[in-house]
Design an enzyme around this catalytic site. Sequence first.
Site, PDB file in Angstrom:
ATOM      1  N   GLU A 183      60.801  36.963  -0.337  1.00  0.00           N
ATOM      2  CA  GLU A 183      60.674  36.732  -2.773  1.00  0.00           C
ATOM      3  C   GLU A 183      61.875  37.557  -2.759  1.00  0.00           C
ATOM      4  OE1 GLU A 183      57.202  38.941  -5.427  1.00  0.00           O
ATOM      5  OE2 GLU A 183      57.412  39.214  -3.100  1.00  0.00           O
ATOM      6  N   HIS A 228      59.734  32.647  -2.488  1.00  0.00           N
ATOM      7  CA  HIS A 228      58.639  33.281  -3.209  1.00  0.00           C
ATOM      8  C   HIS A 228      59.171  33.549  -4.717  1.00  0.00           C
ATOM      9  CE1 HIS A 228      54.470  34.029  -3.483  1.00  0.00           C
ATOM     10  NE2 HIS A 228      55.227  34.973  -3.833  1.00  0.00           N
TER      11      HIS A 228
END
Length: 580
Positions: free
Chosen positions: A561, A510
Amino acid sequence: MRHFLASLSFVAISSALVACSSGGGSKSEISDPASVSEQAAELGLIKVNQVGYLPDGQKFAVVPASAVRQFFLIDGNGEEVYKGKLEKTAGWEPAQERVALADFSDYEQPGRYRVKVEGFPLSPAFVIAEDVYSDAHDAAIKAYYFNRASTALPDAFAGAWARPEGHPDDRVKVHWSAASGMRPEGTVLASPKGWYDAGDYNKYIVNSGISTYTLLAAYEHFSRFYDDRTWNIPESGDKLPDLLNEILWNLDWMETMQDPADGGVYHKLTTLNFSGDVMPAEATEQRYMVAKGTAATLDFAAVMATASRVFVKWDAAQAIRYREAAVAAWRWAEANPQVVFSNPKDVHTGEYGDSDFADERAWAAAELFITTGDQVYYRAFKAVGAGAGVPSWGYVAPLAHVSLAFHSKDSLSSKEYEASVDALVSTANGLVDRYRDSAYRVSMTTQDFVWGSNSGAANQAFILLQAYRLTGEDKYRAAALGIVDYLLGKNPMDYSYVTGVGSKPPEHIHHRPSEADSVKAPVPGFLVGGPNAGQQDNCDYRSLAPAKSYVDSWCSYASNEIAINWNAPLVYVLAGLMAD
């Protein structure tokens, strides 16, 4: 001087690192990928550090529970070079697994190997070498270059991940929440440079604080390691070491976030909403300076005080400027001791909210004391009573102890100095106990599998290395190596959690540039957040076990992420292990 070529794919590097020698064609090799896949589904996989191990360090592989009691190391020719007994099978609650450890710590011969256990697919290949973490380290620090704002990344430095300039940040507006008499709402300011914080394109002082400090500490503690080490950034070859040049890119931005009229620091520079999955040059929404806050101002003070003493060797005037900025920020925070930041009603980006500023006050006071020698700051530090523990962006008190233990043996009484040493060593002792009790030989427990769990793990290793440096006791180094093993593949998901590093790194992180560009591989060198029992993104997780709550998908902002504060302790730890 070591030169790291950006034009060479980190994926290619990692593939070369883990590939077996082509000679021999041994019977120990499994050549049918389908049979490997089928066996893996039935039996599970042998988990190893996919990069490798230091010759004199602890070396463990994790083997799924079975009736088999022996394991072997095989070299690139398929020859068995070491035989050992698997340890007793034990359960690891975070993964809801039962496993046995293969301990080959006493095997120190450099080379490329796999672990072999009857009935299981061979482990991924790994290396035993003194410089085994060299490429992984350089990838993790070069990730900051790839996340620079306000600059193009040319082919010569970024290779396949070259891109046009994004976010010049030369026309940032003062948000209504940050307005003052000298800078009313809508005032246009320049605030270029800095690193994009994470998978998004905003810049946050609080998270920049711990990230920048950790990299500054890496230079303070391991300067000889860094003084001649380069990794092909535009500044390579100038008077500064590459690490300081990279840090300077963010310090230059941080300076612009301080209001010169009063010393207060804006919490963040941001758009009102997160950008879509577009490249930086295509994310053109208006950006704003958003409200001042006590946390941001104290974090800024701590970083600038640290930067002042690091950069004085290179530029005395610059060091004075940093010190004066730190003092001005401290004064603002003393006059505004409880300005809690929360997102204004029209701002919907990362908050980094905090309402307890005792840890920030302790950290800033400690750094200012070390840099200025003024006892007023140490008295402020003592008045707060900084706690022990593992640092994070929201809990920075341990950083005060790290700096005091490194710098203040001669400027504090023995009792005062030992208080900071004890805070670090007592935390490390608890982590060592957890490491020894773990079936995976890692100091993480169930409660550690939260958002950014890999960062928490890396910060555990950061504290363990402080204890090792202070005491010389190898148990702390061993536990820190256990964390590195976990992050680089010896984990229940069988991932090296660093992009482009190891035989099975994340591919779908991400991270907006990695998602929006035309390159199949993600930007290399980023440590992903890792397993997160909260699973807040509602992606397709295959397990509810905390240590298996990870999915390699763009969808998974809760586990996949990246962030600058996650990479920083990884850089520090890999440097510390090689500089040792």
